[in-house]
Write an enzyme that holds these catalytic residues in place. Structure first.
Site, PDB file in Angstrom:
ATOM      1  N   GLU A 135       0.808  -1.220   0.000  1.00 20.98           N
ATOM      2  CA  GLU A 135       0.000   0.000   0.000  1.00 20.98           C
ATOM      3  C   GLU A 135       0.841   1.269   0.000  1.00 20.98           C
ATOM      4  O   GLU A 135       0.301   2.370   0.126  1.00 20.98           O
ATOM      5  CB  GLU A 135      -0.952   0.003   1.205  1.00 20.98           C
ATOM      6  CG  GLU A 135      -2.099  -0.985   1.057  1.00 20.98           C
ATOM      7  CD  GLU A 135      -3.136  -0.882   2.146  1.00 20.98           C
ATOM      8  OE1 GLU A 135      -4.228  -1.446   1.958  1.00 20.98           O
ATOM      9  OE2 GLU A 135      -2.882  -0.242   3.191  1.00 20.98           O
ATOM     10  N   THR A 204      -2.331 -17.762   5.001  1.00 15.71           N
ATOM     11  CA  THR A 204      -3.483 -17.656   5.889  1.00 15.71           C
ATOM     12  C   THR A 204      -4.730 -18.175   5.187  1.00 15.71           C
ATOM     13  O   THR A 204      -4.891 -18.026   3.983  1.00 15.71           O
ATOM     14  CB  THR A 204      -3.698 -16.210   6.346  1.00 15.71           C
ATOM     15  OG1 THR A 204      -3.924 -15.367   5.199  1.00 15.71           O
ATOM     16  CG2 THR A 204      -2.480 -15.689   7.096  1.00 15.71           C
ATOM     17  N   GLN A 208     -10.177 -21.026   8.690  1.00 12.89           N
ATOM     18  CA  GLN A 208      -9.525 -22.338   8.739  1.00 12.89           C
ATOM     19  C   GLN A 208      -8.128 -22.281   9.369  1.00 12.89           C
ATOM     20  O   GLN A 208      -7.513 -23.321   9.589  1.00 12.89           O
ATOM     21  CB  GLN A 208      -9.421 -22.932   7.325  1.00 12.89           C
ATOM     22  CG  GLN A 208     -10.749 -23.081   6.614  1.00 12.89           C
ATOM     23  CD  GLN A 208     -11.743 -23.901   7.418  1.00 12.89           C
ATOM     24  OE1 GLN A 208     -11.422 -24.988   7.874  1.00 12.89           O
ATOM     25  NE2 GLN A 208     -12.944 -23.374   7.584  1.00 12.89           N
ATOM     26  N   ASP A 233     -16.683  -8.990  12.282  1.00 13.19           N
ATOM     27  CA  ASP A 233     -15.982  -8.046  11.402  1.00 13.19           C
ATOM     28  C   ASP A 233     -14.592  -8.601  11.092  1.00 13.19           C
ATOM     29  O   ASP A 233     -13.735  -8.652  11.963  1.00 13.19           O
ATOM     30  CB  ASP A 233     -15.865  -6.674  12.075  1.00 13.19           C
ATOM     31  CG  ASP A 233     -15.276  -5.603  11.162  1.00 13.19           C
ATOM     32  OD1 ASP A 233     -14.876  -5.942  10.021  1.00 13.19           O
ATOM     33  OD2 ASP A 233     -15.201  -4.432  11.579  1.00 13.19           O
ATOM     34  N   ASP A 239      -3.994  -8.431   8.823  1.00 13.84           N
ATOM     35  CA  ASP A 239      -2.975  -7.510   9.332  1.00 13.84           C
ATOM     36  C   ASP A 239      -2.601  -7.869  10.770  1.00 13.84           C
ATOM     37  O   ASP A 239      -1.433  -7.805  11.153  1.00 13.84           O
ATOM     38  CB  ASP A 239      -3.487  -6.069   9.278  1.00 13.84           C
ATOM     39  CG  ASP A 239      -3.957  -5.662   7.900  1.00 13.84           C
ATOM     40  OD1 ASP A 239      -3.437  -6.208   6.914  1.00 13.84           O
ATOM     41  OD2 ASP A 239      -4.852  -4.796   7.812  1.00 13.84           O
ATOM     42  N   LYS A 269      -9.595 -10.979  16.916  1.00 14.38           N
ATOM     43  CA  LYS A 269      -9.893  -9.714  16.243  1.00 14.38           C
ATOM     44  C   LYS A 269     -11.257  -9.745  15.560  1.00 14.38           C
ATOM     45  O   LYS A 269     -12.016  -8.773  15.620  1.00 14.38           O
ATOM     46  CB  LYS A 269      -8.785  -9.399  15.220  1.00 14.38           C
ATOM     47  CG  LYS A 269      -9.149  -8.476  14.070  1.00 14.38           C
ATOM     48  CD  LYS A 269      -9.540  -7.081  14.518  1.00 14.38           C
ATOM     49  CE  LYS A 269     -10.337  -6.363  13.452  1.00 14.38           C
ATOM     50  NZ  LYS A 269     -11.735  -6.768  13.332  1.00 14.38           N
TER      51      LYS A 269
END
Length: 302
Positions: A135, A204, A208, A233, A239, A269
């Site tokens: 980014e 990732t 799972q 969410d 990240d 998270k």
């Protein structure tokens, strides 16, 4: 120390009944504004995991509060520049199942200068880590600087873009990407894992968990299952994973221990709404894993 060349975004998050279809107009149930960007999220995750991190990046005049928010987590922000371009921002739609659709405007994130990056890495050396994503600009320069100084390089090639990714892959020590990106990479390079030249690859897999591939073990797969949670969410889960992985490696944990901790942090998270502010602390992760909490994980200042 972990040096993070990373984006800083202002997140505009909208809770919607479902992700919008082409041509569809939706009314959001709620809207919030917060700190985000893959880079900022990873720095927060590193700090929440108890790791020392310096963020190298840029914000516009409208993002001075975001820099202060990063500092509140104990992140070194001396090399987050303020430039005459609007801070990057993201429009994030989150549906009732926690899935998201995101549009990003890069803004100040594409105003990194080689001089500023070099200054941010000036006191880096062997034993330190560089982590970066896709980014910001300046990625190849930062990688070259890091390798010259003996840093280990963690590359998170997201958002995935084939052309700029290819020349960076062989120089990375650790690659972290999701299943879709992994498939895109293998197809684009026309090579298998053993011939990519990357010693460690972590893939990732969302709910799972994750797969760890290491050259030292003959590229045998080790699968780490994620704990079952009720996701509300998923924004920032990847990240969170990457930041926790980096922090674990920096304190000397094995790749297996670091991935296990990162999988759990990402799972916790997704049970919370938000991005950077929703990343769990190391104490929370260790408690979930049944481990003795470690003092020193950063919390945001009020």
């Amino acid at each position: 120390m972990i040096f993070n060349l990373g984006s800083v975004n202002i997140d505009y998050v909208y809770a919607v009944p479902h992700l919008p279809q082409p041509g569809e107009t939706l009314a959001a149930a709620s809207m919030s504004v917060g700190l985000g960007g893959k880079g900022a999220n990873m720095s927060v995750a590193i700090a929440r995991a108890g790791g020392p991190v310096r963020h190298i990046g840029a914000v516009g005049p409208d993002g001075v509060w975001a820099k202060a928010r990063l500092a509140g987590y104990g992140i070194d922000v001396d090399h987050v520049a303020t430039v005459d371009v609007a801070t990057g921002h993201a429009i994030i739609n989150v549906d009732a199942q926690g899935e998201n659709a995101i549009v990003i405007f890069p803004g100040a994130n594409h105003e990194q200068s080689d001089r500023a990056i070099a200054a941010g890495l000036a006191d880096a050396g062997a034993g330190d880590f560089l982590i970066f994503q896709n980014e910001t600009n300046g990625r190849e320069f930062a990688m070259t600087q890091a390798l010259e100084r003996g840093l280990q390089v963690i590359y998170v090639p997201a958002p995935y873009d084939e052309d700029p990714v290819k020349p960076l892959l062989p120089k990375a020590d650790i690659l972290v990407l999701n299943e879709v990106e992994f498939g895109q990479m293998i197809q684009a390079t026309g090579r298998d894992v053993a011939t990519l030249g990357i010693p460690t690859i972590v893939v990732t897999r969302g709910a799972q968990g994750a797969v760890l591939l290491e050259e030292s073990s003959g590229w045998s797969e080790r699968v780490f299952s994620a704990p079952k949670v009720a996701a509300i969410d998923t924004t920032g889960a990847g990240d969170t994973f990457a930041g926790y992985l980096a922090a674990g490696l920096e304190v000397g944990l094995s790749a297996e221990q670091s991935v296990e901790r990162a999988v759990t942090a990402a799972a916790l998270k997704v049970t919370r709404r938000g991005t950077a502010e929703a990343i769990p602390s190391l104490d929370e992760v260790q408690t979930f894993l049944g481990q003795e909490p470690t003092k020193g994980a950063s919390s945001p200042q009020s």
